[in-house]
Scaffold this motif. Structure first.
Motif, PDB file in Angstrom:
ATOM      1  N   ILE A 190      10.277   3.642  -1.239  1.00  0.00           N
ATOM      2  CA  ILE A 190      10.488   3.710   0.213  1.00  0.00           C
ATOM      3  C   ILE A 190      11.967   4.019   0.394  1.00  0.00           C
ATOM      4  O   ILE A 190      12.832   3.291  -0.102  1.00  0.00           O
ATOM      5  CB  ILE A 190      10.099   2.386   0.921  1.00  0.00           C
ATOM      6  N   ASP A 191      12.270   5.112   1.072  1.00  0.00           N
ATOM      7  CA  ASP A 191      13.672   5.535   1.213  1.00  0.00           C
ATOM      8  C   ASP A 191      14.351   4.930   2.437  1.00  0.00           C
ATOM      9  O   ASP A 191      15.556   4.668   2.405  1.00  0.00           O
ATOM     10  CB  ASP A 191      13.755   7.070   1.315  1.00  0.00           C
ATOM     11  N   ALA A 192      13.565   4.778   3.499  1.00  0.00           N
ATOM     12  CA  ALA A 192      14.203   4.305   4.739  1.00  0.00           C
ATOM     13  C   ALA A 192      13.257   3.424   5.537  1.00  0.00           C
ATOM     14  O   ALA A 192      12.036   3.622   5.520  1.00  0.00           O
ATOM     15  CB  ALA A 192      14.631   5.499   5.594  1.00  0.00           C
ATOM     16  N   LEU A 193      13.841   2.441   6.185  1.00  0.00           N
ATOM     17  CA  LEU A 193      13.089   1.597   7.131  1.00  0.00           C
ATOM     18  C   LEU A 193      13.814   1.652   8.469  1.00  0.00           C
ATOM     19  O   LEU A 193      15.018   1.368   8.542  1.00  0.00           O
ATOM     20  CB  LEU A 193      13.048   0.143   6.633  1.00  0.00           C
ATOM     21  N   GLN A 195       0.832  -1.205   0.000  1.00  0.00           N
ATOM     22  CA  GLN A 195       0.000   0.000   0.000  1.00  0.00           C
ATOM     23  C   GLN A 195       0.876   1.268   0.000  1.00  0.00           C
ATOM     24  O   GLN A 195       0.623   2.198  -0.746  1.00  0.00           O
ATOM     25  CB  GLN A 195      -0.837  -0.024   1.283  1.00  0.00           C
ATOM     26  N   ILE A 196       1.892   1.256   0.828  1.00  0.00           N
ATOM     27  CA  ILE A 196       2.794   2.424   0.929  1.00  0.00           C
ATOM     28  C   ILE A 196       3.511   2.639  -0.405  1.00  0.00           C
ATOM     29  O   ILE A 196       3.604   3.757  -0.915  1.00  0.00           O
ATOM     30  CB  ILE A 196       3.851   2.200   2.050  1.00  0.00           C
ATOM     31  N   TYR A 197       3.971   1.529  -0.973  1.00  0.00           N
ATOM     32  CA  TYR A 197       4.735   1.631  -2.226  1.00  0.00           C
ATOM     33  C   TYR A 197       3.839   2.125  -3.364  1.00  0.00           C
ATOM     34  O   TYR A 197       4.256   2.927  -4.199  1.00  0.00           O
ATOM     35  CB  TYR A 197       5.346   0.269  -2.563  1.00  0.00           C
ATOM     36  N   LYS A 198       2.603   1.661  -3.342  1.00  0.00           N
ATOM     37  CA  LYS A 198       1.656   2.079  -4.380  1.00  0.00           C
ATOM     38  C   LYS A 198       1.419   3.594  -4.275  1.00  0.00           C
ATOM     39  O   LYS A 198       1.372   4.303  -5.276  1.00  0.00           O
ATOM     40  CB  LYS A 198       0.349   1.311  -4.161  1.00  0.00           C
ATOM     41  N   LYS A 199       1.318   4.063  -3.052  1.00  0.00           N
ATOM     42  CA  LYS A 199       1.019   5.484  -2.835  1.00  0.00           C
ATOM     43  C   LYS A 199       2.211   6.389  -3.150  1.00  0.00           C
ATOM     44  O   LYS A 199       2.076   7.408  -3.798  1.00  0.00           O
ATOM     45  CB  LYS A 199       0.577   5.657  -1.377  1.00  0.00           C
ATOM     46  N   TYR A 200       3.388   6.006  -2.681  1.00  0.00           N
ATOM     47  CA  TYR A 200       4.546   6.925  -2.779  1.00  0.00           C
ATOM     48  C   TYR A 200       5.551   6.542  -3.876  1.00  0.00           C
ATOM     49  O   TYR A 200       6.493   7.276  -4.135  1.00  0.00           O
ATOM     50  CB  TYR A 200       5.269   7.005  -1.430  1.00  0.00           C
ATOM     51  N   LYS A 201       5.393   5.342  -4.430  1.00  0.00           N
ATOM     52  CA  LYS A 201       6.268   4.868  -5.517  1.00  0.00           C
ATOM     53  C   LYS A 201       7.715   4.603  -5.088  1.00  0.00           C
ATOM     54  O   LYS A 201       8.584   4.341  -5.909  1.00  0.00           O
ATOM     55  CB  LYS A 201       6.292   5.841  -6.719  1.00  0.00           C
ATOM     56  N   GLY A 232      18.282   2.897  -0.828  1.00  0.00           N
ATOM     57  CA  GLY A 232      17.525   2.742   0.405  1.00  0.00           C
ATOM     58  C   GLY A 232      18.453   2.604   1.594  1.00  0.00           C
ATOM     59  O   GLY A 232      19.636   2.279   1.455  1.00  0.00           O
ATOM     60  N   SER A 233      17.877   2.880   2.760  1.00  0.00           N
ATOM     61  CA  SER A 233      18.664   2.766   3.991  1.00  0.00           C
ATOM     62  C   SER A 233      17.812   2.085   5.052  1.00  0.00           C
ATOM     63  O   SER A 233      16.686   2.504   5.318  1.00  0.00           O
ATOM     64  CB  SER A 233      19.078   4.171   4.454  1.00  0.00           C
ATOM     65  N   VAL A 289      10.524  -4.758   2.576  1.00  0.00           N
ATOM     66  CA  VAL A 289      10.822  -3.359   2.217  1.00  0.00           C
ATOM     67  C   VAL A 289      12.008  -3.301   1.256  1.00  0.00           C
ATOM     68  O   VAL A 289      12.008  -2.521   0.306  1.00  0.00           O
ATOM     69  CB  VAL A 289      11.091  -2.515   3.497  1.00  0.00           C
ATOM     70  N   THR A 290      12.977  -4.160   1.479  1.00  0.00           N
ATOM     71  CA  THR A 290      14.162  -4.147   0.607  1.00  0.00           C
ATOM     72  C   THR A 290      13.796  -4.477  -0.838  1.00  0.00           C
ATOM     73  O   THR A 290      14.353  -3.901  -1.769  1.00  0.00           O
ATOM     74  CB  THR A 290      15.237  -5.109   1.155  1.00  0.00           C
ATOM     75  N   GLU A 291      12.818  -5.377  -1.008  1.00  0.00           N
ATOM     76  CA  GLU A 291      12.336  -5.687  -2.371  1.00  0.00           C
ATOM     77  C   GLU A 291      11.925  -4.424  -3.105  1.00  0.00           C
ATOM     78  O   GLU A 291      12.144  -4.283  -4.307  1.00  0.00           O
ATOM     79  CB  GLU A 291      11.092  -6.581  -2.289  1.00  0.00           C
ATOM     80  N   LYS A 292      11.322  -3.495  -2.368  1.00  0.00           N
ATOM     81  CA  LYS A 292      10.881  -2.228  -2.987  1.00  0.00           C
ATOM     82  C   LYS A 292      12.076  -1.304  -3.204  1.00  0.00           C
ATOM     83  O   LYS A 292      12.180  -0.628  -4.223  1.00  0.00           O
ATOM     84  CB  LYS A 292       9.848  -1.519  -2.090  1.00  0.00           C
ATOM     85  N   MET A 293      12.968  -1.242  -2.236  1.00  0.00           N
ATOM     86  CA  MET A 293      14.137  -0.358  -2.350  1.00  0.00           C
ATOM     87  C   MET A 293      15.010  -0.739  -3.552  1.00  0.00           C
ATOM     88  O   MET A 293      15.525   0.111  -4.267  1.00  0.00           O
ATOM     89  CB  MET A 293      14.972  -0.409  -1.066  1.00  0.00           C
ATOM     90  N   VAL A 294      15.137  -2.034  -3.743  1.00  0.00           N
ATOM     91  CA  VAL A 294      15.965  -2.559  -4.830  1.00  0.00           C
ATOM     92  C   VAL A 294      15.476  -2.041  -6.189  1.00  0.00           C
ATOM     93  O   VAL A 294      16.267  -1.731  -7.073  1.00  0.00           O
ATOM     94  CB  VAL A 294      15.931  -4.109  -4.759  1.00  0.00           C
TER      95      VAL A 294
END
Ligand SMILES: NC(=O)c1ccc[n+]([C@@H]2O[C@H](COP(=O)([O-])OP(=O)(O)OC[C@H]3O[C@@H](n4cnc5c(N)ncnc54)[C@H](O)[C@@H]3O)[C@@H](O)[C@H]2O)c1
Length: 244
Positions: A84-87, A76-82, A127-128, A117-122
């Motif tokens: 994720i920079d940090a976890l 949901q977060i990834y869909k909204k913001y395209k 990402g950090s 989350v890393t799947e999205k960062m990749v």
């Protein structure tokens, strides 16, 4: 004269508009860090098993061991913001009566959410991830083997991920708070003998407060740390550095 590649501090440490996912966001440290990130321009998505869900305010009520729900939230977060920079993996428990629960939440759940989350960062090649370790990652403490083992494991998990994702520009580092005055340490803070024992070990002779951790977090999620991965940062007033 300023050249194109010269670094400017204001930009180097900027966290403006960074999409930051924070677990344990209702706890003493997570709440303060989430607030400070937001005040400094980041977009903060908070996850905690307590509190009241408020999707408008990016607050998700979820147990991080409920991997199905966590997956939905991350999607949901990834869909909204395209992106994720940090976890920030801040959620944690210290249960001396339930060995396995410490491992389950502090290590296994941190592993699962980090993978998601890393799947999205990749995908964005950036990402950090900041894992909240502890003095227990370095030293043994009595009566809480599950917590000690979980934080020791988490410390090493960070290093393993740092290697596995190094070619994708996703960085992994540990922040180990010392004795920070929070719900988790209230008992030792309120017991005069325990408090003295701890203060004797802390070079700076005081318990920390949650905002003592903010500087290192800004560093780790900003471009200032672009060549930093797999490292341990102990914010402990000098606890680990002190001899007798
Ligand atoms: N306070 C300290 O001095 C200290 C020292 C070393 C490490 N740490 C670590 O820092 C982190 C934060 O500690 P704190 O002092 O703010 O503790 P805290 O108890 O105030 O906050 C922890 C938060 O995590 C949440 N949480 C726990 N299990 C969860 C789960 N399964 N799913 C979702 N949320 C969950 C809790 O609801 C709580 O809001 C922890 O990982 C802790 O181990 C704290």
């Amino acid at each position: 004269m300023k050249k194109k590649n010269d670094l400017i501090i204001k930009n180097l440490f900027s966290i403006n508009k960074k999409i930051c996912v924070v677990t344990g966001a209702s706890g003493s440290i997570g709440k303060e860090i989430s607030k400070l990130l937001r005040l400094n321009g980041a977009i903060v998505i908070r996850i905690d098993k307590t509190g009241k869900e408020n999707l408008k305010k990016n607050y998700f009520k979820a147990d991080i061991s409920d991997i199905k729900k966590i997956k939905e939230i991350i999607n949901q977060i990834y869909k909204k913001y395209k992106r994720i920079d940090a976890l920030l993996n801040i959620a944690g428990i210290s249960e001396n009566k339930n060995y396995l629960n410490n491992i389950k939440i502090n290590l296994i759940s941190a592993y699962e959410i980090t993978k998601l989350v890393t799947e999205k960062m990749v995908k964005k090649k950036k990402g950090s991830v900041v894992n909240f370790t502890s003095l227990n990652s370095e030293m043994g403490f009595k009566n809480n083997p599950g917590y000690v083992a979980s934080k020791g494991g988490l410390k090493q998990l960070t290093k393993a991920f740092a290697i596995d994702f190094s070619n994708k520009n996703v960085r992994f580092n540990n922040v180990g708070p010392g004795y920070i005055k929070t719900n988790m340490t209230l008992k030792s803070f309120n017991d005069p003998i325990k408090k003295r024992e701890r203060l004797n070990r802390i070079i700076m002779n005081r318990f920390g407060v949650p905002n003592d951790l903010f500087g290192i977090i800004v560093y780790l999620i900003s471009d200032a740390s672009k060549y930093v991965t797999g490292q341990d940062f102990y914010i402990d007033g000098g606890f680990l550095a002190k001899g007798i």
